[in-house]
Write an enzyme that holds these catalytic residues in place. Sequence first.
Site, PDB file in Angstrom:
ATOM      1  N   LYS A 117      -0.243   4.720  -3.776  1.00 20.20           N
ATOM      2  CA  LYS A 117      -0.842   5.609  -4.789  1.00 20.20           C
ATOM      3  C   LYS A 117       0.197   6.575  -5.352  1.00 20.20           C
ATOM      4  O   LYS A 117       0.103   6.979  -6.506  1.00 20.20           O
ATOM      5  CB  LYS A 117      -2.042   6.369  -4.216  1.00 20.20           C
ATOM      6  CG  LYS A 117      -3.248   5.465  -4.013  1.00 20.20           C
ATOM      7  CD  LYS A 117      -4.514   6.220  -3.690  1.00 20.20           C
ATOM      8  CE  LYS A 117      -5.677   5.257  -3.494  1.00 20.20           C
ATOM      9  NZ  LYS A 117      -6.896   5.922  -3.038  1.00 20.20           N
TER      10      LYS A 117
ATOM     11  N   LYS B 101      -9.214  -1.827  -8.073  1.00 21.13           N
ATOM     12  CA  LYS B 101      -9.718  -1.315  -9.354  1.00 21.13           C
ATOM     13  C   LYS B 101      -8.617  -0.674 -10.184  1.00 21.13           C
ATOM     14  O   LYS B 101      -8.822  -0.402 -11.356  1.00 21.13           O
ATOM     15  CB  LYS B 101     -10.908  -0.386  -9.150  1.00 21.13           C
ATOM     16  CG  LYS B 101     -10.607   0.826  -8.358  1.00 21.13           C
ATOM     17  CD  LYS B 101     -11.895   1.521  -7.953  1.00 21.13           C
ATOM     18  CE  LYS B 101     -11.630   2.367  -6.731  1.00 21.13           C
ATOM     19  NZ  LYS B 101     -12.747   2.645  -5.918  1.00 21.13           N
TER      20      LYS B 101
ATOM     21  N   LYS C 268      -3.858  -7.619  -3.447  1.00 18.87           N
ATOM     22  CA  LYS C 268      -5.296  -7.481  -3.197  1.00 18.87           C
ATOM     23  C   LYS C 268      -6.010  -7.076  -4.489  1.00 18.87           C
ATOM     24  O   LYS C 268      -5.415  -6.426  -5.358  1.00 18.87           O
ATOM     25  CB  LYS C 268      -5.566  -6.499  -2.064  1.00 18.87           C
ATOM     26  CG  LYS C 268      -5.352  -5.074  -2.425  1.00 18.87           C
ATOM     27  CD  LYS C 268      -5.949  -4.139  -1.395  1.00 18.87           C
ATOM     28  CE  LYS C 268      -5.774  -2.741  -1.963  1.00 18.87           C
ATOM     29  NZ  LYS C 268      -6.346  -1.656  -1.341  1.00 18.87           N
TER      30      LYS C 268
HETATM   31  P1  AMP Z   1     -12.750   2.190  -2.033  1.00 18.26           P
HETATM   32  O1  AMP Z   1     -13.263   1.738  -3.347  1.00 18.26           O
HETATM   33  O2  AMP Z   1     -11.274   2.330  -1.984  1.00 18.26           O
HETATM   34  O3  AMP Z   1     -13.497   3.401  -1.532  1.00 18.26           O
HETATM   35  O4  AMP Z   1     -13.065   1.005  -1.021  1.00 18.26           O
HETATM   36  C1  AMP Z   1     -14.342   0.761  -0.500  1.00 18.26           C
HETATM   37  C2  AMP Z   1     -14.305  -0.301   0.567  1.00 18.26           C
HETATM   38  O5  AMP Z   1     -13.916  -1.568   0.005  1.00 18.26           O
HETATM   39  C3  AMP Z   1     -13.290  -0.041   1.702  1.00 18.26           C
HETATM   40  O6  AMP Z   1     -13.911  -0.379   2.937  1.00 18.26           O
HETATM   41  C4  AMP Z   1     -12.146  -0.959   1.395  1.00 18.26           C
HETATM   42  O7  AMP Z   1     -11.442  -1.342   2.547  1.00 18.26           O
HETATM   43  C5  AMP Z   1     -12.877  -2.146   0.777  1.00 18.26           C
HETATM   44  N1  AMP Z   1     -11.989  -2.912  -0.128  1.00 18.26           N
HETATM   45  C6  AMP Z   1     -11.345  -2.444  -1.233  1.00 18.26           C
HETATM   46  N2  AMP Z   1     -10.633  -3.435  -1.827  1.00 18.26           N
HETATM   47  C7  AMP Z   1     -10.833  -4.563  -1.085  1.00 18.26           C
HETATM   48  C8  AMP Z   1     -10.381  -5.925  -1.193  1.00 18.26           C
HETATM   49  N3  AMP Z   1      -9.602  -6.327  -2.180  1.00 18.26           N
HETATM   50  N4  AMP Z   1     -10.811  -6.799  -0.246  1.00 18.26           N
HETATM   51  C9  AMP Z   1     -11.630  -6.409   0.757  1.00 18.26           C
HETATM   52  N5  AMP Z   1     -12.089  -5.153   0.920  1.00 18.26           N
HETATM   53  C10 AMP Z   1     -11.704  -4.230   0.004  1.00 18.26           C
END
Ligand code: AMP
Length: 327
Positions: free
Chosen positions: A114, A198, A195
Amino acid sequence: MKPVLISGIQPSGKLHIGNYLGALKNFVDLQNSGKYQCYFFIADLHSLTEDFDPKEKPKQILELMADFLAAGLDSKKSVIFQQSQIPAHTELSWVLNTVTPMGELERMTQFKDKSVRQRKNINIGLFAYPVLMAADILLYDTKFVPVGEDQLQHLEITRSLARKFNKKFGKTFFEPQAILTKTPRVMSLANPEKKMSKSQPESCLFIDDSPQEIRNKIRKAVTDSGAEVKHDEKNKPAISNLLEIHSSLSGETISKLEKKFIGKNYSTFKNDLAGVVIKHFADFRKKKSALIKNQSKLFSILVAGSQKAAKVANKKIAEVRKKIGLI
Ligand code: AMP
Ligand code: TRP
């Protein structure tokens, strides 16, 4: 007493299929297993560490709440709350800061990533992000934390902080364990080496994309050389990723899918996958658009859940104050 399970998601834009298959779908399954005392929350304080527009934030919070409920989280079975409504989270985070070595935070992959992405906004919140996450978890005597693979490093720090605090001030916290899904790391549609994230919206399949958008995005997803629909992470990372998405949503095993597509080309497989994704989220989309119309109801569920969570959190923070001599 059932073991406590907790997880949060940041309200910072639409959820993609990585969030869903790595986290949210699992939240619903774990809730419905009846084996845990579940807490799920909107990590709005964490989301302030990235560039954001304060006018958008309320919408993002309520939209995530609609995502939670439309996907199947249920306030009768789980405590669903908003992090910022419970001051104990930030209070414990401060206390944990005082037992956190800077060096451990400097090693965090997410912080490093980040910092590159938002060079002009490398703030202390971004650096201390895992400490607030540790506070979220430790406040509830949590045993299990369902997350995607990218959060494992933060869980490692959480355990380390629990140990450090306990050693210094006496046994106060449990060391939690992660629960991963079969797809803990869904890869980008544009680059299977990265990966899905967003921060690269063009690489994402969002869970409320329209059927037309889903078809287009899957049609355009990169594929590997060759023509065989086969799971081979090393030589066919793109098709392997798509096979995993298919398998997680359709419930068919990868080897069954490979057999089904013997002699068929990538585009036949992609067509089938698009159909599976569209079908899987049809009900979700309908429920979400109904929920989003009733914002005051969404907010009142969130307030009620936050009051329940606050009772537990306030007890723990009182114990912490006592242990560190703030009385
Ligand atoms: P966040 O939007 O960063 O708060 O992520 C929410 C959840 O989604 C967290 O548990 C992350 O580990 C999971 N996550 C985010 N991106 C991925 C991905 N590409 N594959 C699997 N899990 C993900
Ligand atoms: N850091 C998590 C993410 O980006 C969100 C989060 C904040 C979280 N606090 C948490 C996840 C506590 C699990 C437990 O996805």
